[in-house]
Design a protein around this motif. Sequence first.
Motif, PDB file in Angstrom:
ATOM      1  N   GLU A  21      -0.808   2.881   3.962  1.00 52.08           N
ATOM      2  CA  GLU A  21       0.428   2.968   3.786  1.00 52.08           C
ATOM      3  C   GLU A  21       0.431   2.183   1.700  1.00 52.08           C
ATOM      4  OE1 GLU A  21       3.171  -0.345   4.314  1.00 52.08           O
ATOM      5  OE2 GLU A  21       2.401   0.761   5.867  1.00 52.08           O
ATOM      6  N   PRO A  22       0.803   3.177   1.103  1.00 46.10           N
ATOM      7  CA  PRO A  22       1.679   2.225  -0.380  1.00 46.10           C
ATOM      8  C   PRO A  22       1.225   0.726  -0.815  1.00 46.10           C
ATOM      9  CG  PRO A  22       2.413   4.617  -0.029  1.00 46.10           C
ATOM     10  CD  PRO A  22       2.035   4.361   1.311  1.00 46.10           C
ATOM     11  N   GLY A  23       1.047   0.549  -1.566  1.00 40.55           N
ATOM     12  CA  GLY A  23       1.347  -0.795  -1.467  1.00 40.55           C
ATOM     13  C   GLY A  23       0.496  -2.065  -0.805  1.00 40.55           C
ATOM     14  N   ILE A  24      -0.608  -1.498   0.172  1.00 40.51           N
ATOM     15  CA  ILE A  24      -0.377  -2.567   1.394  1.00 40.51           C
ATOM     16  C   ILE A  24      -1.356  -3.885   0.483  1.00 40.51           C
ATOM     17  CG2 ILE A  24      -2.750  -1.222   1.916  1.00 40.51           C
ATOM     18  CD1 ILE A  24      -2.091  -2.154   5.301  1.00 40.51           C
ATOM     19  N   ALA A  25      -0.850  -4.405   1.159  1.00 46.00           N
ATOM     20  CA  ALA A  25      -1.941  -5.307   0.901  1.00 46.00           C
ATOM     21  C   ALA A  25      -3.722  -6.208   1.352  1.00 46.00           C
ATOM     22  CB  ALA A  25      -1.028  -6.654   1.198  1.00 46.00           C
ATOM     23  N   LYS A  26      -4.216  -6.505   0.440  1.00 49.61           N
ATOM     24  CA  LYS A  26      -6.342  -6.523   0.707  1.00 49.61           C
ATOM     25  C   LYS A  26      -6.358  -7.430   0.808  1.00 49.61           C
ATOM     26  CE  LYS A  26      -6.127  -1.735  -0.702  1.00 49.61           C
ATOM     27  NZ  LYS A  26      -4.896  -1.977  -0.982  1.00 49.61           N
ATOM     28  N   PRO A  27      -7.167  -7.742   2.129  1.00 51.66           N
ATOM     29  CA  PRO A  27      -7.689  -8.785   2.312  1.00 51.66           C
ATOM     30  C   PRO A  27      -8.127 -10.169   0.580  1.00 51.66           C
ATOM     31  CG  PRO A  27      -8.900  -7.289   3.797  1.00 51.66           C
ATOM     32  CD  PRO A  27      -7.464  -6.374   2.940  1.00 51.66           C
ATOM     33  N   ASP A  28      -8.957  -9.488   0.596  1.00 51.76           N
ATOM     34  CA  ASP A  28      -9.519 -10.194  -0.700  1.00 51.76           C
ATOM     35  C   ASP A  28      -9.607  -9.281  -2.529  1.00 51.76           C
ATOM     36  OD1 ASP A  28     -10.840 -11.402  -2.360  1.00 51.76           O
ATOM     37  OD2 ASP A  28     -13.109 -11.241  -1.458  1.00 51.76           O
ATOM     38  N   PRO A  29      -8.239  -9.356  -2.599  1.00 56.51           N
ATOM     39  CA  PRO A  29      -8.298  -8.267  -4.119  1.00 56.51           C
ATOM     40  C   PRO A  29      -8.566  -9.238  -5.007  1.00 56.51           C
ATOM     41  CG  PRO A  29      -5.691  -9.463  -3.058  1.00 56.51           C
ATOM     42  CD  PRO A  29      -6.844  -9.891  -2.116  1.00 56.51           C
TER      43      PRO A  29
END
Lengths: 300, 327, 428
Positions: A21-29
């Motif tokens: 989904e748009p804007g989802i947080a990533k584990p290690d951005p």
Amino acid sequence: MPADTTIGTTAVAALAELQPEPGIAKPDPILIADHVVRQFGGLRAVDVTHLEVQRGAITALIGPNGAGKSTFFNVISGFDTSDEGSWTYNGQTITNTAPNTLARKGLVRTFQLTKSLSRLKVIDNMRLGASGQTGESIFPAVFKFTWGRQESEITERAMNLLERFNLAAKAQDFAGSLSGGQRKLLEMARALMLNPDLIMLDEPMAGVNPALKQSLLDHIRDIREEGTTVMFVEHDMDMVRDVSDWVVVMAQGSIISEGTPLDVMRDPRVIDAYLGAHHDSALTESGQSLTESTSKEADA
Amino acid sequence: MDFGFILSQSLTQAIGVTAIIYCLAAIGLNVQFGYGGLLNFGQVAFVAVGAYAVGATVISVGSSLWLGVAIGIILAIVLALLLGIPTLRLRADYLAIVTIAASEIIRFAAKSSDFLGGAQGTTGAIGADFYALNPLPEWDRFEFGPISFTRVDMWVVLVGWCLIALVTLLTWALMRSPWGRVVKGIREDEDAVRSLGKNTYLFKIQILILGGVFGALGGMMSAISRGSVQPDGFVPDFTFFLYVMLILGGTARVMGPILGAAIFWFLLVFVEQVLKEGVSSGLITFISTTQIGPIRFILVGVGLMLLMIFRPQGILGDRKELMLDAR
Amino acid sequence: MQRSARGSSPRWLLRLFIVGLLGIGVSVGMAPAASAEDLQLTVRVQDEERNAIPGASVTVEAPDGYSAAGTTDDEGLALIPVSANTIVTVTLDEATVTQPVIEGNVREVSILTRDKTVIFRLGEGGGGGGGSGITLERVAQLLVGGVVLSFVIALASLGLSLIFGTTGLTNFSHGELLTLGAFTALVLNTAAGINIIIAAPIAIIISAALWGWGQNQFLWRPLRRKGTGLIAAMIVSIGLAITIRYVIVFFFGGAPKSFEQFAGQTPIDLGIVFVTPKELILSAIAIVVLTITVLWLKGSRLGKATRAVSDNPALASASGVNVERVISTVWILGAGLAAYAGVFLGLTQNVVWTMGQYLLLTFFAAVVLGGLGTIGGAIVGSFVVGITVQLSTLLVPTELKTAAALFLMIILLLIRPQGLLGRRERVG
């Protein structure tokens, strides 16, 4: 250059778990952008609410013509100024930072229309990429003994990269004499001279003949295997599907979808965006594959 | 027609004081435009600053010439900073207009300044300190085949060419270095160089300063050798002539401006002398003596156009390299 | 613009050479004074409307003791031989003229290696330059002068801006379009004896065809085909400007000339300002010409096409606009407008080979101030520049009036690079 080959695989594995989904947080951005707005007159060319780019992965940024992908790239990489918003890289705020500062921090980009320096030799294009050169200060530059040794080290590194990109034979030629595809390779190799953490490629496949495409794809994968995060803008769906770990779709300046290549291509919002835009040939009848026709366009 | 005389005149001019003055300024322009791609159309401003610095220091203030030289170099740097810091971010065509405008502002300002002698300029023994150092034997003439100079001229020409050699050597050393590589990269594509982590702005200011100081040296030579500084000597055409010389010799070539300046003055004097002799000996009847001056400049104008269209790489340029020029 | 010291230095060196051959020691610093009076000083005496004043006595004195005298002829000219490389004092005998001399009756002139001209103007000094202190009359008079100058600038800058917009060429020979227009009219007027009222429109048509259409057709179009870069083209335009200027000097000489008619006109008193009838009529025509041009650009098909090409040549071409035809039109229009500016300037001042060159930077200033390539911008910019040039003399010396406008341009470029009416550009 960090050579931990596990980074890439774990990063990719982590992405597979995420909800598309748009804007989802990533584990290690490595890169986080918030509320980035760029206006031209009344037109909001870019209006990105939130985007995170996963470290160690290959992220593709796609979208129909005029979706604002390149503008977004320009803004993030410091070549354009945003009207609103902020973004961080490796946890540091880099909002509207000059591109040369970003490059020294390890965020390096290439350009859609290749910017190989025509009247410089291929090897000089490469040497230019190396950072921290003593001979680039005006006073030491006059005396060769102050920079001669560093120059040979740089040359050696440059030649190794040129070997890898099959350009070693062209080292003494003017960059302007290279073919379009070779220029793309040169630009990528030159960017690697900076040992980047994040490399942003603007349409690396545009204008490249099919024979070279496969080799370009391999190089991009190699870059990831060496631990460098890759983000690229692309039209060519073949490439997006084959090489990217994560796909971000932009339309009318905003991010409308995110996910693995498969997820994104199934997303009805993406299909609408491509069909709705004048980019009418983007989809085949089932909407399952965004392949053939777009790749033709990218060649044109 | 006395071709021996015409030839000796032209050769003398090709290595004479005027060629030296233009040559120094053209080397500066070569650093800025030839290597760095900076469209500086106001190089004459730096020449004016150099000339006025020594002229005013010696004549208006009554101080030493060497102080004037130091002031001239400092002022050239200051001018480069004043001009460069705000304008080097502008597009190439804006930069051209701003630099030419700045050079005119400086000329107008000099013209209205009493300290600098107003419209009449400054005249006097500006070079006295310099001539006092003349170590040459007290001969009437110094002859080299068809060329000969007075003792005073010989000294000016000698020092002038040493200065050119020094400045050329410096340019050569810089342009083969990584610093020169960045500068040439900026000429090709500034954004690409920025994307590689170089602060291109800093480099552009450096080349503006370097080229400007070279130009100021030319101005100092002019004031010293002529003993006068005239504001109307610093019109934009001065800069345009520098472009002709630079393109004639070959831009981004170490020897380009030297060859260009020498050939330019050789041809200009040669044509003038041939026409003059022709008119006075009755061989040429369709023009009058007053029309000879304009003919020379028509040739300069037409020459610049033809060079730019048909041989923009100049005499020393590389055709292959030029074909890659996307500008 | 004189080439003074450097342009003539071959001659200077020649003299040095000859003197050297004669075995006379010369200091380079003090250029040798030639014994013969081989140069000519032209003294011109005229009233504020540039009417020649005959019968005025002038004396010329040089520091070496040389002196000469002369009396102005029917053309208001006195020709006095002088030697090179000296500074002479020129004195106009005030007893021989009826009006006061503006800016004093004594002038110092440095003679280098070429002929010089000194102009004495007679009158009350109310014509703009004279007077001091800021009075309502003076401001009003300068404002009128500024507006008149603005029309000349606007006529030329509109073409400059259109040519830049459609072709990207920064045309350094645009000033010469104005000069060529004025000289075309001059030839028709003085050589062919046609009254300027008829000669002017013919000259404008000839200029539009020859100097506009012809120049584009035989120079710029082939260069565009050849793929010449914009910077190269800019340098070509410099070469062209130099060529045109000296071709004019070659055929017409360097002295200022006037049209046969309307050379002298008595200004009419409009309350607080004085204006000559010709200035009023020329300005009125300029208003009409500019209005028609702007309306045409906004309204007609070709005008719209012109603006489309300025916006985006590739897109315009793709949508069926004949780009080359538009460019041709713009050159014709630009040269025609500049020719009118030349006639305007020639009638209100005089016709001289440097007339366009002097104004070129003010055109650039106008176009840049308004926003490169925008139509309204060029006109607004012209008025800002024209009025600034004139009004600045209230605060700074007259020599600096053009500098004031250029300074304004530089400041604006730094604050707002897109100009007053320009749009912010899209990068990348």
